[in-house]
Design an enzyme around this catalytic site. Sequence first.
Site, mmCIF file in Angstrom:
data_model
loop_
_atom_site.group_PDB
_atom_site.id
_atom_site.type_symbol
_atom_site.label_atom_id
_atom_site.label_comp_id
_atom_site.label_asym_id
_atom_site.label_seq_id
_atom_site.Cartn_x
_atom_site.Cartn_y
_atom_site.Cartn_z
ATOM 1 N N CYS A 1 0.837 -1.194 0.000
ATOM 2 C CA CYS A 1 0.000 0.000 0.000
ATOM 3 C C CYS A 1 0.882 1.257 0.000
ATOM 4 O O CYS A 1 2.003 1.230 0.501
ATOM 5 C CB CYS A 1 -0.929 0.103 1.207
ATOM 6 S SG CYS A 1 -2.032 -1.300 1.382
ATOM 7 N N ARG B 1 3.169 0.200 -5.384
ATOM 8 C CA ARG B 1 3.017 -0.470 -4.089
ATOM 9 C C ARG B 1 1.679 -1.192 -3.957
ATOM 10 O O ARG B 1 1.474 -1.962 -3.030
ATOM 11 C CB ARG B 1 3.129 0.559 -2.950
ATOM 12 C CG ARG B 1 4.424 1.314 -2.939
ATOM 13 C CD ARG B 1 4.403 2.359 -1.841
ATOM 14 N NE ARG B 1 4.557 1.731 -0.552
ATOM 15 C CZ ARG B 1 5.704 1.561 0.075
ATOM 16 N NH1 ARG B 1 6.811 1.997 -0.472
ATOM 17 N NH2 ARG B 1 5.756 0.971 1.234
ATOM 18 N N TRP C 1 -3.006 -2.493 -1.579
ATOM 19 C CA TRP C 1 -2.719 -3.881 -1.923
ATOM 20 C C TRP C 1 -3.429 -4.678 -0.845
ATOM 21 O O TRP C 1 -3.031 -4.652 0.320
ATOM 22 C CB TRP C 1 -1.213 -4.117 -1.911
ATOM 23 C CG TRP C 1 -0.838 -5.504 -2.354
ATOM 24 C CD1 TRP C 1 -0.724 -5.933 -3.648
ATOM 25 C CD2 TRP C 1 -0.510 -6.615 -1.518
ATOM 26 N NE1 TRP C 1 -0.360 -7.250 -3.662
ATOM 27 C CE2 TRP C 1 -0.224 -7.708 -2.375
ATOM 28 C CE3 TRP C 1 -0.454 -6.815 -0.152
ATOM 29 C CZ2 TRP C 1 0.126 -8.964 -1.888
ATOM 30 C CZ3 TRP C 1 -0.100 -8.065 0.335
ATOM 31 C CH2 TRP C 1 0.192 -9.125 -0.541
ATOM 32 N N ASN D 1 -0.829 1.561 5.913
ATOM 33 C CA ASN D 1 -0.040 0.529 5.244
ATOM 34 C C ASN D 1 0.465 -0.397 6.339
ATOM 35 O O ASN D 1 1.103 0.062 7.282
ATOM 36 C CB ASN D 1 1.137 1.170 4.499
ATOM 37 C CG ASN D 1 2.109 0.134 3.960
ATOM 38 O OD1 ASN D 1 1.724 -1.026 3.727
ATOM 39 N ND2 ASN D 1 3.347 0.538 3.763
ATOM 40 N N GLY D 2 0.175 -1.702 6.234
ATOM 41 C CA GLY D 2 0.615 -2.651 7.261
ATOM 42 C C GLY D 2 -0.535 -3.569 7.649
ATOM 43 O O GLY D 2 -1.542 -3.642 6.925
ATOM 44 N N GLU E 1 14.926 -17.894 -11.586
ATOM 45 C CA GLU E 1 14.536 -16.509 -11.878
ATOM 46 C C GLU E 1 13.727 -16.436 -13.178
ATOM 47 O O GLU E 1 12.751 -15.690 -13.259
ATOM 48 C CB GLU E 1 15.807 -15.635 -11.934
ATOM 49 C CG GLU E 1 15.598 -14.186 -12.332
ATOM 50 C CD GLU E 1 14.698 -13.391 -11.391
ATOM 51 O OE1 GLU E 1 14.315 -13.897 -10.327
ATOM 52 O OE2 GLU E 1 14.348 -12.253 -11.757
ATOM 53 N N LYS F 1 9.995 -14.910 -13.387
ATOM 54 C CA LYS F 1 9.621 -13.809 -14.288
ATOM 55 C C LYS F 1 8.423 -14.206 -15.128
ATOM 56 O O LYS F 1 7.493 -13.432 -15.312
ATOM 57 C CB LYS F 1 10.773 -13.426 -15.234
ATOM 58 C CG LYS F 1 11.920 -12.672 -14.620
ATOM 59 C CD LYS F 1 11.638 -11.205 -14.334
ATOM 60 C CE LYS F 1 11.223 -10.995 -12.899
ATOM 61 N NZ LYS F 1 12.243 -10.871 -11.927
ATOM 62 N N GLU G 1 5.153 -14.409 -12.880
ATOM 63 C CA GLU G 1 4.609 -13.154 -12.359
ATOM 64 C C GLU G 1 4.092 -12.235 -13.459
ATOM 65 O O GLU G 1 3.157 -11.478 -13.255
ATOM 66 C CB GLU G 1 5.606 -12.421 -11.443
ATOM 67 C CG GLU G 1 6.776 -11.774 -12.128
ATOM 68 C CD GLU G 1 7.603 -10.900 -11.174
ATOM 69 O OE1 GLU G 1 8.815 -10.863 -11.340
ATOM 70 O OE2 GLU G 1 7.016 -10.258 -10.277
ATOM 71 N N HIS H 1 13.958 -37.147 -10.626
ATOM 72 C CA HIS H 1 13.444 -37.472 -9.290
ATOM 73 C C HIS H 1 11.987 -37.017 -9.113
ATOM 74 O O HIS H 1 11.523 -36.874 -7.989
ATOM 75 C CB HIS H 1 14.341 -36.856 -8.222
ATOM 76 C CG HIS H 1 15.753 -37.349 -8.319
ATOM 77 N ND1 HIS H 1 16.095 -38.650 -8.038
ATOM 78 C CD2 HIS H 1 16.883 -36.733 -8.737
ATOM 79 C CE1 HIS H 1 17.400 -38.801 -8.252
ATOM 80 N NE2 HIS H 1 17.888 -37.660 -8.673
ATOM 81 N N LYS I 1 5.351 -3.633 -5.864
ATOM 82 C CA LYS I 1 6.806 -3.524 -5.971
ATOM 83 C C LYS I 1 7.503 -3.689 -4.625
ATOM 84 O O LYS I 1 8.549 -4.284 -4.525
ATOM 85 C CB LYS I 1 7.141 -2.165 -6.585
ATOM 86 C CG LYS I 1 8.611 -1.931 -6.846
ATOM 87 C CD LYS I 1 9.068 -2.703 -8.051
ATOM 88 C CE LYS I 1 10.540 -2.540 -8.326
ATOM 89 N NZ LYS I 1 11.031 -3.653 -9.162
HETATM 90 C C1 AGP Z 1 10.306 -10.205 -8.651
HETATM 91 O O1 AGP Z 1 10.296 -9.682 -9.915
HETATM 92 C C2 AGP Z 1 9.814 -9.304 -7.585
HETATM 93 N N1 AGP Z 1 9.979 -7.960 -7.762
HETATM 94 C C3 AGP Z 1 10.026 -9.833 -6.162
HETATM 95 O O2 AGP Z 1 10.248 -11.197 -6.141
HETATM 96 C C4 AGP Z 1 11.104 -9.110 -5.326
HETATM 97 O O3 AGP Z 1 12.378 -9.475 -5.740
HETATM 98 C C5 AGP Z 1 10.884 -9.439 -3.845
HETATM 99 O O4 AGP Z 1 9.598 -9.054 -3.476
HETATM 100 C C6 AGP Z 1 11.896 -8.782 -2.961
HETATM 101 O O5 AGP Z 1 11.841 -7.398 -3.086
HETATM 102 P P1 AGP Z 1 13.066 -6.497 -2.652
HETATM 103 O O6 AGP Z 1 14.190 -6.804 -3.583
HETATM 104 O O7 AGP Z 1 12.563 -5.083 -2.802
HETATM 105 O O8 AGP Z 1 13.381 -6.863 -1.250
#
Ligand code: AGP
Length: 605
Positions: free
Chosen positions: A2, A27, A74, A98-99, A478, A482, A485, A501, A600
Site C-alpha cells: 500500500c 506499491r 494492496w 499501510n501494514g 529466476e 519472471k 509473475e 526425481h 513492488k
Molecule cells: C520479482 O520480480 C519481484 N519484484 C520480487 O520477487 C522481489 O524481488 C521481492 O519481493 C523482494 O523485493 P526487494 O528486492 O525489494 O526486497
Amino acid sequence: MCGIIGIASNKSVATNIIQSLKKLEYRGYDSAGIATIVNGDIDEKKCIGRVDNLEKILFKNPSNGPLGIGHVRWATHGIPNQANAHPHSSEEVSVVHNGIIENSNELKKNLEKKGYKFKSQTDTEVITLLLTDFLKKFDLINAINKTLEKLNGSFALGIIFKKYNNVVVGARRGSPLAVGYGPEENYLGSDSYALKSMTNKITYLDDGDLCVLTSGKVEFYNLKNIKINKEILTLSNDKHAAEKGDYKDFMSKEINEQNITAKTCIKEYVDQLKQDINLYNFPIKPEIINKIVLIGCGTAYHSCVTAKYWFEELTNIAIEVDIASEFRYRKIIFDSNNLYIFVSQSGETADTLAALDLCKKNKAKTCSIVNVVESSIARTSEFVLPIHAGPEIGVASTKTFIGQMLVLYILAIKISEVRKEISRSDYTNKINELKKLPDLIQNTLNCQDKMQIIAKDFLQARGAMFLGRGLSFPIALEGALKLKELSYLHAEGYPAGEMKHGPLALIEEGLPVVILAPKDRYFEKTISNMQEVIARGGKVILISNESNNIISENVRFTLKIPATDDLLTPFLMTIPLQLLAYHVASLKNCDIDKPRNLAKSVTVE
Ligand code: AGP
C-alpha cells in the site's frame, strides 16, 4: 505494501495527491482513495482499481480541501472493493494505513460492544473508530497515543481530523514513512519517490515516531511522547531515470538499460587506475569470516543463490542462503565471525527487514545490498553496498537483479583476494573480464526479435520449465519467476539433474522447456538432461554460448549468447529469460509494469 500520501497546505491539494498516488501505484493498485477537509467536514472519495479511476471521479466532483491524505491499496484484510478501499473515515477522522493490525478482530469486538458500526472488512477501520472514541476524552496527541498503544502489528498511518482541521498526522511502526518539506506546505509519503516531484528535502521516520504536519511546520514525537528533532536529508535528483521516455513500459526500459546499470555499478566499485575493488570500512575483516549467510526474498533471493556458487568457487568460506520469511522464524545460532548479507531492491521488504532486525538483536555483523539507499534496510544494517541501478518502477525486478548479482560477485572476488584465495593475477583478470560485461550485456540484448518469436510458442502452453545446473540453476529459478509473475503461466525452475526425481513426469508433448547450458563443467550433463526432455516430447529452447549444430538437433529453438568467463554467464543467461517473460506477457495483453496481485515493495509479512 500500500502507498500513503498526505499534504498539509493552504491551497487545494487533490491534484498533487493524485500525482503522488500515481507514483505510489507500484506499491498496490487494488483500489485508490483520497480524503480532504472541505467546508470543515471530511470529504472522502474512493474507487476500485487504478488512480486513473479516482482522477475521473475527482474531475466530475472536485474536492478542493487545503489538506488531505491519499492511498493506493494492496489488499490484505477484505477483498478489493470500494468499501475496503482507504481512507476509512468517521465523522471525526479519516485514516490511510499501510501494514497489518494483528489484533483487529479483538479490537473490533470491543468497539462493536460500545455501539460502533463497521463499514468495511478491513483491519484499518478499527484505527479510525478507536481514534474517534479516544478523541471524545483526549486531546490530539494523547488520543493518537492511546490508539497506537492498542495496536499490535505493523503500520504507517496518515490521518486527518475534522476538529484539528489544519494538521496531517503520520505514525510509523514497522512500515516505512517519510516527511517532505515544501514551500508553504509539508508532505507525508510512503517513500521519497512519491515526494520527489514536490521536494527533495526529506526526513525518514523511525519506528515509534509520530509527526504532526501543518502547512508551516513539522513536529516529531518519539514513543515516549517527547518532542524530538530529526535530520533533514537532501536527495539527489534522478527524475529522468523515473520517466518512461520512448519505451512502451518501464519494464522494457529497465531491461534495455541493463548495460548502463552494469557500467555504473562497475564504475562505483572498481578503481580503474589501480585495477582494484573499493571496499572501505567493511564491517568485518574478510580474513576472519567463518560463514556468510545470504538472505532475501523473490528475485533478491535468486541473486543470493547465484552468489552462493560464486563465494564457494572463489573463497573457502561456508555459505548459507535463506529466504527471509523463513530465516526470521528459525532458531539460528549466531556467531560473531559470521557475516549476514541482506539483499533487497526496495530496502523495505518486511521479511528481509525483520530478518535483519533479528541479526542486529543478536549483535551479528550485517551488510545490506540495496537499490534504495535511503531505505529502512540500508539504514538498519551496519554497512551498505548500493547497487546504483536508479529507480526501478516495473514490479518485476530486472535491472536490479543484474545489479544485485554484480555487487555480490564484486564482493566475492574482493573477499577472495583479501583472503589470498585467488592470486593477484587471477584477481586482475577477473576485474578485466568484469569490465567487458556491459558490452556483452548490450550484445545479448540483440536477441529481442528472436525472443518475441519464441514467446509465441508459450501462448498455447499449459506451463513451462526452466532447467540449469550450477550457476544456471538460480537463473532457471529466476526465469520461471519472471514468466509466472508477468504472464500468469505456471512455470517451474529446476536443477536439470533433479528432473528424474519427479518433475520429469510433467514433461508432455509440446511443453516448452528452456534449457540453460553454457559451455561450463556441467555442459555435457545438462545436454543429456535436455535429451531426456526431448525424448518425452518437450519443446526445447536451448540457450548456450556453444554453437554445436549436432547438439541443436531436435531442439525447437537455439539461442546463442556471447562467450565470457564461466562465472559471468548468469548475467547473460538472465537477459533472454527476462525478454521471454516480457514478450509472452505482452502477447497475452497482461499489464507488464503492474502484474495482478503483486506490488513492488512488499512491506507486509
Ligand atoms: C520479482 O520480480 C519481484 N519484484 C520480487 O520477487 C522481489 O524481488 C521481492 O519481493 C523482494 O523485493 P526487494 O528486492 O525489494 O526486497
